[in-house]
Design an enzyme around this catalytic site. Structure first.
Site, PDB file in Angstrom:
ATOM      1  N   PRO A   9       4.166   1.994  74.905  1.00 28.50           N
ATOM      2  CA  PRO A   9       3.713   1.105  73.843  1.00 28.50           C
ATOM      3  C   PRO A   9       4.823   0.325  73.152  1.00 28.50           C
ATOM      4  CG  PRO A   9       3.559   3.404  73.162  1.00 28.50           C
ATOM      5  CD  PRO A   9       3.832   3.400  74.634  1.00 28.50           C
ATOM      6  N   ASN A  10       4.504  -0.903  72.880  1.00 35.24           N
ATOM      7  CA  ASN A  10       5.347  -1.858  72.136  1.00 35.24           C
ATOM      8  C   ASN A  10       6.515  -2.407  72.949  1.00 35.24           C
ATOM      9  OD1 ASN A  10       3.867  -1.583  69.619  1.00 35.24           O
ATOM     10  ND2 ASN A  10       4.714   0.474  69.543  1.00 35.24           N
ATOM     11  N   ARG A  17      10.910  -7.594  69.218  1.00 37.52           N
ATOM     12  CA  ARG A  17      10.768  -6.412  68.359  1.00 37.52           C
ATOM     13  C   ARG A  17      12.137  -5.829  67.989  1.00 37.52           C
ATOM     14  NH1 ARG A  17       9.514  -0.582  71.020  1.00 37.52           N
ATOM     15  NH2 ARG A  17       9.221   0.551  69.079  1.00 37.52           N
ATOM     16  N   TYR A  22      16.728  -2.975  69.939  1.00 33.52           N
ATOM     17  CA  TYR A  22      16.288  -3.074  71.331  1.00 33.52           C
ATOM     18  C   TYR A  22      16.823  -4.302  72.079  1.00 33.52           C
ATOM     19  CZ  TYR A  22      13.114   0.582  69.751  1.00 33.52           C
ATOM     20  OH  TYR A  22      12.611   1.747  69.236  1.00 33.52           O
ATOM     21  N   ASN A  71       9.770   5.004  80.536  1.00 35.56           N
ATOM     22  CA  ASN A  71      10.058   4.919  79.111  1.00 35.56           C
ATOM     23  C   ASN A  71       8.707   4.962  78.406  1.00 35.56           C
ATOM     24  OD1 ASN A  71      10.763   4.418  76.501  1.00 35.56           O
ATOM     25  ND2 ASN A  71      12.068   2.644  76.934  1.00 35.56           N
ATOM     26  N   ALA A  74       7.033   5.512  72.089  1.00 39.19           N
ATOM     27  CA  ALA A  74       6.625   6.452  71.023  1.00 39.19           C
ATOM     28  C   ALA A  74       5.841   7.644  71.568  1.00 39.19           C
ATOM     29  CB  ALA A  74       5.807   5.710  69.979  1.00 39.19           C
ATOM     30  N   HIS A  77       7.319  11.243  72.115  1.00 39.47           N
ATOM     31  CA  HIS A  77       7.459  12.235  71.051  1.00 39.47           C
ATOM     32  C   HIS A  77       6.131  12.869  70.643  1.00 39.47           C
ATOM     33  CE1 HIS A  77      11.142   9.996  71.008  1.00 39.47           C
ATOM     34  NE2 HIS A  77      10.559   8.923  70.512  1.00 39.47           N
ATOM     35  N   ASP A  84       2.340  16.506  80.710  1.00 32.67           N
ATOM     36  CA  ASP A  84       1.615  17.250  81.753  1.00 32.67           C
ATOM     37  C   ASP A  84       1.497  16.427  83.031  1.00 32.67           C
ATOM     38  OD1 ASP A  84       1.246  19.478  80.177  1.00 32.67           O
ATOM     39  OD2 ASP A  84      -0.885  19.133  79.795  1.00 32.67           O
ATOM     40  N   GLU A  95      13.451   9.951  82.762  1.00 36.17           N
ATOM     41  CA  GLU A  95      13.054   9.466  81.433  1.00 36.17           C
ATOM     42  C   GLU A  95      14.169   8.579  80.896  1.00 36.17           C
ATOM     43  OE1 GLU A  95      12.498  12.680  78.669  1.00 36.17           O
ATOM     44  OE2 GLU A  95      12.380  11.326  76.941  1.00 36.17           O
ATOM     45  N   HIS A  97      15.450   5.786  77.671  1.00 32.59           N
ATOM     46  CA  HIS A  97      15.257   5.130  76.381  1.00 32.59           C
ATOM     47  C   HIS A  97      16.354   4.097  76.200  1.00 32.59           C
ATOM     48  CE1 HIS A  97      12.134   7.910  75.335  1.00 32.59           C
ATOM     49  NE2 HIS A  97      12.915   8.888  75.776  1.00 32.59           N
ATOM     50  N   ILE A  98      15.982   3.007  75.578  1.00 34.11           N
ATOM     51  CA  ILE A  98      16.929   1.919  75.330  1.00 34.11           C
ATOM     52  C   ILE A  98      17.893   2.334  74.221  1.00 34.11           C
ATOM     53  CG2 ILE A  98      17.087  -0.473  74.525  1.00 34.11           C
ATOM     54  CD1 ILE A  98      14.128  -0.725  75.743  1.00 34.11           C
ATOM     55  N   SER A  99      17.330   2.843  73.138  1.00 33.89           N
ATOM     56  CA  SER A  99      18.160   3.310  72.019  1.00 33.89           C
ATOM     57  C   SER A  99      18.540   4.771  72.247  1.00 33.89           C
ATOM     58  CB  SER A  99      17.365   3.179  70.711  1.00 33.89           C
ATOM     59  OG  SER A  99      16.210   4.006  70.742  1.00 33.89           O
ATOM     60  N   ARG A 104      18.731   8.726  65.953  1.00 33.79           N
ATOM     61  CA  ARG A 104      17.715   8.133  65.078  1.00 33.79           C
ATOM     62  C   ARG A 104      16.941   9.238  64.324  1.00 33.79           C
ATOM     63  NH1 ARG A 104      14.583   3.716  68.412  1.00 33.79           N
ATOM     64  NH2 ARG A 104      13.951   3.123  66.290  1.00 33.79           N
ATOM     65  N   ARG A 108      12.201  11.585  66.626  1.00 28.23           N
ATOM     66  CA  ARG A 108      12.516  11.034  67.952  1.00 28.23           C
ATOM     67  C   ARG A 108      13.364  11.999  68.787  1.00 28.23           C
ATOM     68  NH1 ARG A 108      10.895   5.534  67.402  1.00 28.23           N
ATOM     69  NH2 ARG A 108      11.116   4.894  65.248  1.00 28.23           N
TER      70      ARG A 108
HETATM   71  C1  DQA Z   1      12.287   4.045  72.771  1.00 25.79           C
HETATM   72  C2  DQA Z   1      12.594   5.047  71.648  1.00 25.79           C
HETATM   73  C3  DQA Z   1      11.314   5.544  71.005  1.00 25.79           C
HETATM   74  O1  DQA Z   1      11.613   6.478  69.983  1.00 25.79           O
HETATM   75  C4  DQA Z   1      10.550   4.386  70.387  1.00 25.79           C
HETATM   76  O2  DQA Z   1       9.327   4.824  69.859  1.00 25.79           O
HETATM   77  C5  DQA Z   1      10.355   3.255  71.342  1.00 25.79           C
HETATM   78  C6  DQA Z   1      11.417   2.894  72.276  1.00 25.79           C
HETATM   79  C7  DQA Z   1      13.574   3.443  73.359  1.00 25.79           C
HETATM   80  O3  DQA Z   1      13.502   2.925  74.468  1.00 25.79           O
HETATM   81  O4  DQA Z   1      14.614   3.462  72.709  1.00 25.79           O
HETATM   82  O5  DQA Z   1       9.344   2.556  71.284  1.00 25.79           O
HETATM   83  O6  DQA Z   1      11.615   4.727  73.810  1.00 25.79           O
END
Ligand code: DQA
Length: 139
Positions: A9-10, A17, A22, A71, A74, A77, A84, A95, A97-99, A104, A108
């Site tokens: 998501p997002n 964003r 990001y 990725n 959200a 978490h 599963d 897995e 993550h960008i950040s 953080r 997270r």
């Molecule tokens: C994220 C980190 C997550 O905590 C956050 O909710 C995201 C992006 C990242 O790629 O850094 O939407 O997965």
């Protein structure tokens, strides 16, 4: 080699964003550079803001791809269901993550995916995906 990338998501809003966290690139542009860097790899890309669609996608590619880069944003978490699904499928999942999620907020720091993933790459900007592809190539 077939590699599936799944974004949660997002992440459709990348580039717009919170660019301080990001970055300024959208994922479609980044995917083009990734494809140029790995011309022999077939990439498929899926993004959804809906938890069940991400689970369905994991089921779909999880028995046919050579590697999955996930990725879950959200949902990382919060989603027992996505964790599963990662456990249930055959294809190994990295897995990403960008950040750096560990630098953080506390919420997270938990991931329902990491225990079932091949590994975790977090905090390298969009190059987290590049590092994940390299890990499958070196495997
Ligand atoms: C994220 C980190 C997550 O905590 C956050 O909710 C995201 C992006 C990242 O790629 O850094 O939407 O997965």
């Amino acid at each position: 080699m077939n590699i599936s990338i799944i974004n949660g998501p997002n992440l459709n809003l990348l580039g717009v964003r919170e660019p301080d966290i990001y970055g300024f690139s959208n994922f479609e542009d980044y995917l083009k550079t990734l494809k140029d860097k790995f011309p022999k790899i077939n990439f498929d890309y899926f993004q959804s803001n809906i938890e069940g669609e991400i689970i369905d996608r994991l089921h779909h590619v999880g028995f046919q791809s050579d590697g999955i880069i996930l990725n879950a944003a959200a949902y990382t978490h919060t989603s027992v269901g996505i964790g599963d699904a990662v456990k249930a499928i055959k294809t190994k999942v990295i897995e990403v993550h960008i950040s750096n999620t560990f630098s953080r907020e506390d919420f997270r720091h938990n991931s329902f995916i990491t225990p079932h993933a091949k590994g975790l790459i977090t905090g390298f900007g969009l190059d987290s995906y590049y590092l994940a592809v390299n890990s499958f190539v070196l495997d």
